[in-house]
Scaffold this active site. Structure first.
Site, short mmCIF file in Angstrom:
data_model
loop_
_atom_site.label_atom_id
_atom_site.label_comp_id
_atom_site.label_asym_id
_atom_site.label_seq_id
_atom_site.Cartn_x
_atom_site.Cartn_y
_atom_site.Cartn_z
N GLY A 41 0.64 -5.00 0.93
CA GLY A 41 -0.61 -5.10 0.16
C GLY A 41 -0.42 -5.82 -1.17
N GLU B 156 4.56 -4.95 7.29
CA GLU B 156 3.77 -3.89 7.92
C GLU B 156 4.19 -3.59 9.35
OE1 GLU B 156 2.55 -6.31 6.04
OE2 GLU B 156 1.01 -5.54 4.70
N GLU C 78 -0.68 -9.39 -0.37
CA GLU C 78 -2.09 -9.68 -0.08
C GLU C 78 -2.91 -9.77 -1.37
OE1 GLU C 78 -1.82 -6.37 2.79
OE2 GLU C 78 -3.03 -7.63 4.10
N ALA D 23 0.86 -1.17 0.00
CA ALA D 23 0.00 0.00 0.00
C ALA D 23 0.90 1.23 0.00
CB ALA D 23 -0.88 -0.02 1.24
N1 DAK Z 1 4.54 3.26 -0.88
C1 DAK Z 1 4.89 4.42 -1.49
N2 DAK Z 1 6.02 4.56 -2.23
C2 DAK Z 1 6.81 3.48 -2.35
C3 DAK Z 1 6.51 2.24 -1.75
C4 DAK Z 1 5.30 2.15 -0.98
N3 DAK Z 1 4.89 1.01 -0.42
N4 DAK Z 1 7.49 1.36 -2.04
C5 DAK Z 1 8.37 2.04 -2.80
N5 DAK Z 1 7.98 3.32 -3.01
C6 DAK Z 1 8.64 4.36 -3.77
C7 DAK Z 1 9.86 4.90 -3.03
O1 DAK Z 1 9.48 5.87 -2.06
C8 DAK Z 1 10.67 5.50 -4.16
O2 DAK Z 1 10.08 6.72 -4.52
P1 DAK Z 1 11.04 8.02 -4.87
O3 DAK Z 1 11.87 8.21 -3.67
O4 DAK Z 1 11.81 7.56 -6.10
O5 DAK Z 1 10.06 9.11 -5.15
C9 DAK Z 1 10.40 4.52 -5.32
O6 DAK Z 1 9.20 3.83 -4.97
C10 DAK Z 1 11.50 3.50 -5.50
O7 DAK Z 1 11.71 2.87 -4.24
P2 DAK Z 1 13.17 2.72 -3.56
O8 DAK Z 1 14.05 3.85 -4.00
O9 DAK Z 1 12.97 2.53 -2.12
O10 DAK Z 1 13.69 1.39 -4.27
P3 DAK Z 1 14.68 0.32 -3.66
O11 DAK Z 1 14.99 -0.61 -4.78
O12 DAK Z 1 15.82 0.98 -2.96
O13 DAK Z 1 13.86 -0.46 -2.54
C11 DAK Z 1 11.92 -1.62 -1.69
C12 DAK Z 1 12.73 -1.21 -2.93
C13 DAK Z 1 10.64 -2.31 -2.17
C14 DAK Z 1 12.71 -2.60 -0.82
C15 DAK Z 1 11.59 -0.34 -0.84
O14 DAK Z 1 11.03 0.64 -1.73
C16 DAK Z 1 10.60 -0.60 0.25
O15 DAK Z 1 10.96 -1.11 1.32
N6 DAK Z 1 9.34 -0.20 0.03
C17 DAK Z 1 8.31 -0.32 1.04
C18 DAK Z 1 7.85 -1.76 1.11
C19 DAK Z 1 6.83 -1.94 2.19
O16 DAK Z 1 7.11 -1.72 3.38
N7 DAK Z 1 5.64 -2.34 1.77
C20 DAK Z 1 4.55 -2.52 2.69
C21 DAK Z 1 3.74 -1.27 2.67
S1 DAK Z 1 2.61 -1.26 3.99
C22 DAK Z 1 -4.05 -1.06 6.88
C23 DAK Z 1 -4.31 -1.08 5.55
C24 DAK Z 1 -3.34 -1.47 4.68
C25 DAK Z 1 -2.08 -1.81 5.11
C26 DAK Z 1 -1.85 -1.75 6.45
C27 DAK Z 1 -2.79 -1.40 7.33
N8 DAK Z 1 -5.04 -0.67 7.86
C28 DAK Z 1 -6.25 -0.11 7.41
C29 DAK Z 1 -4.76 -0.77 9.22
C30 DAK Z 1 -1.09 -2.15 4.19
C31 DAK Z 1 0.17 -1.81 4.41
C32 DAK Z 1 1.24 -2.00 3.43
O17 DAK Z 1 1.16 -2.57 2.39
#
Ligand code: DAK
Length: 257
Positions: free
Chosen positions: A111, A134, A114, A66
């Site tokens: 997400g 998360e 998921e 997400a």
């Molecule tokens: N959201 C927004 N932007 C994202 C993103 C994300 N999940 N993942 C990557 N990006 C963006 C980065 O910010 C970056 O943007 P710029 O800085 O270029 O503007 C661009 O994509 C490229 O990412 P990186 O520069 O970080 O690329 P790397 O190769 O260095 O790293 C990575 C790739 C996938 C390891 C890293 O980007 C990363 O760790 N991303 C986050 C992954 C993550 O934590 N995903 C889970 C998200 S949380 C809920 C409802 C829903 C949810 C929870 C609760 N409730 C209602 C309670 C769901 C939660 C999630 O899914």
């Protein structure tokens, strides 16, 4: 329609949906979710749909979760609304009456994982990375992950992944049953084409009924589920498909469904 999701349809009712936000690694924001839901609503009404493939644009990511930037400042009420939009959309994908294949071409996190869990198949590139990170952001999976993950990989592995937030590679994802196949990225598209051709060669109603029997049966006790299978099996004899399939076998030719 929004460019956040691109739809490609072939002449046989096979549809590919591509989540198109490669600069943010295809993270799911409200725009992507709304676009995806709009496509799914249309597909629900498609009379000749044979299957759906869902993937992410680019070669780096399926869906990196997400959108964290969008979620950061949400209140609990806004978080609930965001989660319910996502849950509804993911449910629509899961309950399409045809097989849905996740073509996982890179990061498949949060997400994104998921979303893949709601698909019938997951085919991953060998550089794919999976996880439910998360907890590292101070939240829990909110798009069904705490419920679909244990149903797919068992509760022990689901708790491992959801409480540590650790990332796993494609081979581990294959070993625990999170994905069906792993292959080099260059071969992914070709394999999915082979798979969809295989699905298209089968009786369309039989394929739908097989999916329905598995999905609906899992929510029932064994005896009720077996009764459901019997009903769906008997229904196969009501249409022309079974006559054609069995006649083709007897006449030593390919079935024309
Ligand atoms: N959201 C927004 N932007 C994202 C993103 C994300 N999940 N993942 C990557 N990006 C963006 C980065 O910010 C970056 O943007 P710029 O800085 O270029 O503007 C661009 O994509 C490229 O990412 P990186 O520069 O970080 O690329 P790397 O190769 O260095 O790293 C990575 C790739 C996938 C390891 C890293 O980007 C990363 O760790 N991303 C986050 C992954 C993550 O934590 N995903 C889970 C998200 S949380 C809920 C409802 C829903 C949810 C929870 C609760 N409730 C209602 C309670 C769901 C939660 C999630 O899914």
């Amino acid at each position: 329609m929004s460019e956040a999701v691109i739809e490609k349809v072939d002449n046989d009712g096979m549809v590919q949906l591509t989540i198109n936000r490669p600069k943010a690694l295809n993270a799911l924001n409200s725009e992507v979710l709304a676009a995806l839901e709009a496509h799914l609503v249309e597909l629900e009404a498609h009379p000749h749909l044979r299957g759906v493939v869902i993937t992410g644009a680019g070669e780096k990511s399926f869906v990196a979760g997400a959108d964290i930037t969008e979620m950061r400042d949400k209140t609990p009420e806004e978080a609930r609304a965001f989660a319910s939009q996502a849950l509804r959309t993911i449910k629509r994908l899961e309950t399409l009456p045809v097989p849905v294949v996740a073509l996982v071409n890179g990061f498949c996190l949060g997400g994104g994982c998921e979303l893949a869990l709601a698909c019938d198949w997951a085919v991953a590139s060998d550089n794919a990375v999976f996880g439910q990170p998360e907890v590292q952001l101070g939240v829990i999976p909110g798009f069904g992950g705490t419920q679909r993950l244990p149903r797919r990989v068992g509760p022990a592995m689901a708790i491992d992944l959801a409480t540590t937030g650790r990332k796993i590679d494609a081979q581990e994802a294959l070993r625990i049953g999170l994905v069906n196949r792993v292959m080099p990225q260059a071969e992914l598209e070709g394999y999915v084409e082979e798979l969809t051709n295989q699905l298209k060669g089968n009786g369309p109603q039989a394929v739908r009924s097989a999916k329905q029997a598995v999905h609906d049966g899992l929510d029932q006790d064994l005896n009720s589920a077996l009764a459901l299978e019997t009903s769906l099996f008997a229904l196969c004899f009501a249409g022309g498909e079974q006559k054609e399939g069995m006649s083709a076998f007897v006449e030593k030719r390919k079935a024309r469904f």
